[in-house]
Design an enzyme around this catalytic site. Structure first.
Site, PDB file in Angstrom:
ATOM      1  N   SER A  61       0.838  -1.203   0.000  1.00 43.30           N
ATOM      2  CA  SER A  61       0.000   0.000   0.000  1.00 43.30           C
ATOM      3  C   SER A  61       0.869   1.247   0.000  1.00 43.30           C
ATOM      4  CB  SER A  61      -0.848  -0.032   1.274  1.00 43.30           C
ATOM      5  OG  SER A  61      -1.378   1.236   1.526  1.00 43.30           O
ATOM      6  N   TYR A  71      -1.992  -1.240  10.993  1.00 46.16           N
ATOM      7  CA  TYR A  71      -2.241  -1.826   9.666  1.00 46.16           C
ATOM      8  C   TYR A  71      -1.101  -1.457   8.717  1.00 46.16           C
ATOM      9  CZ  TYR A  71      -3.821  -2.068   4.853  1.00 46.16           C
ATOM     10  OH  TYR A  71      -3.869  -2.306   3.494  1.00 46.16           O
ATOM     11  N   LYS A  93       2.044  -3.755   6.839  1.00 46.85           N
ATOM     12  CA  LYS A  93       2.414  -3.804   5.413  1.00 46.85           C
ATOM     13  C   LYS A  93       3.915  -3.558   5.252  1.00 46.85           C
ATOM     14  CE  LYS A  93      -1.441  -4.786   3.596  1.00 46.85           C
ATOM     15  NZ  LYS A  93      -1.609  -6.049   2.903  1.00 46.85           N
TER      16      LYS A  93
END
Ligand code: NAD
Ligand code: UDP
Length: 340
Positions: free
Chosen positions: A126, A151, A155
């Site tokens: 992302s 989150y 990643k």
């Protein structure tokens, strides 16, 4: 014989569109999904659209025994790894669940892949890994930054562990695809985003306001140093994103080690511009109110999409009007999502 691709998280939003694109391109597909946030209905619809099904295995990427059995019984040539948890707010409340699912899950998947002799992996990363860059557009040469939530950190951790893995064993062939903001739906109206509970992301929230499920949109911050004070993002149509995965798979066949590609359009739109475009596509007014900034949000974020154009021969084809029209078709035809 056609290559067989394992798609983890293939019953989810991006995974289902990519599974369809793979089947249409002639690949065989095995989907592994625990259906935590996915739906088997999406795969039934993929089969309808493709004229042939993917093989579906309901299970978890953290289940090593299941993975060993899966790799032993299917001749997998590459893995597209979408499976993961993605709700930012939830990740702040339940960080261990996020690290366990997203980071440990990827470790288990890679262990099973290495055991089975499968070394080609495409990871759903992302733009959040760039943190808060001081300059736009964001190119792959920018250093990774400090993501603002667990989150995002999960990643970045996975990216780092995959780089370590590739450095330790030259057979690994890994693509880190940094998505900007995926939106839209398949043009048939049969596949789309199916959020559980109240959506966090802008487009699903706007869609639910438009169908009357939610009262009005809160626009988080009107005092950013942007074109109209609201946040700017690079929204990319999910079908273009799916196509980017196919192009990455093809390019990886002639590349070694780890490759990083942004998947975005290179164009940023503000929240107010998104509201206007959505009203135009849906023909409905979208009630909204300007409220305080959402903690952790950055002012603007859009990609330099030139590396993917040069190295993958990939460029997003669908503009804002199409993203909105497809979102609206999906939402109005499926007001309850897949509802299973
Ligand atoms: P999604 O929730 O619709 O799909 C993820 C799928 O993975 C779901 O079907 C879920 O059931 C499955 N899953 C989750 N944990 C699993 C596990 N342990 N084992 C097996 N299956 C599991 O999300 P999406 O929007 O399609 O996102 C796909 C990937 O892309 C995710 O890794 C996400 O973090 C990443 N990503 C998404 C966005 C976005 O805005 N949608 C942006 C950047 C990156
Ligand atoms: N946003 C908003 N209201 C919402 C959801 C999002 O104003 O209900 C804004 C958010 O502040 C950001 C943009 O819309 O500027 C995109 O947010 P989203 O959560 O979809 O993606 P992000 O880029 O934050 O991952």
């Amino acid at each position: 014989m056609a290559d067989t691709i394992l798609v983890t998280g293939g019953a989810g939003y991006i995974g289902s569109h990519t599974t369809l694109a793979l089947l249409e391109a002639g690949y065989e597909v095995v989907v592994l999904d625990n259906l935590h946030n996915g739906s088997s209905t999406s795969l039934d619809r993929v089969a309808r659209l493709a004229g042939k099904p993917a093989t579906f295995i309901k299970g978890d990427i953290r289940d090593r025994a299941l993975l060993d059995e899966l790799f032993a019984s299917h001749s997998i040539s590459a893995v597209l790894h979408f499976a993961g948890l993605k709700a930012v707010g939830e990740s702040v409340r339940e960080p261990l669940r996020y690290y366990e699912n997203n980071v440990s899950g990827t470790v288990t998947l890679c262990q099973a892949m290495a055991h089975a002799g499968v070394f080609r992996l495409v990871f759903s990363s992302s733009a959040t890994v760039y943190g808060e860059p001081s300059q736009m557009p964001i190119s792959e040469t920018f250093p990774t930054g400090v993501p603002t939530n667990p989150y995002g950190r999960s990643k970045l951790m996975v990216e780092e562990l995959l780089k370590d893995l590739a450095a330790s064993e030259p057979r690994w062939n890994i693509a880190l695809l940094r998505y900007f903001n995926p939106v839209g739906a398949h043009a048939s109206g049969l596949l789309g985003e199916n959020p559980n509970g109240t959506p966090n992301n802008l487009l699903p929230y706007m869609s639910q306001v438009a169908v009357g499920k939610l009262e009005k949109l809160s626009v988080y911050g009107a005092d950013y140093p942007t074109v109209d004070g609201t946040g700017v993002r690079d929204y990319i149509h999910v079908v273009d994103l799916a196509d980017g995965h196919l192009k990455a798979l093809q390019a990886m066949a002639t590349r070694d080690g780890v490759n990083v590609w942004n998947l975005g359009t290179g164009i940023g739109y503000s929240v107010l511009q998104m509201i206007q475009a959505f009203e135009l596509a849906s023909g409905r007014p979208l009630p909204y109110q300007l409220v305080a900034r959402r903690p952790g949000d950055i002012a603007e974020c859009w990609s330099d999409a030139s590396l993917a154009a040069k190295e993958l021969g990939w460029k997003a084809q669908r503009g804002l009007a199409e993203m909105m029209a497809d979102t609206w078709r999906w939402q109005s035809a499926n007001p309850l999502g897949y509802a299973d």
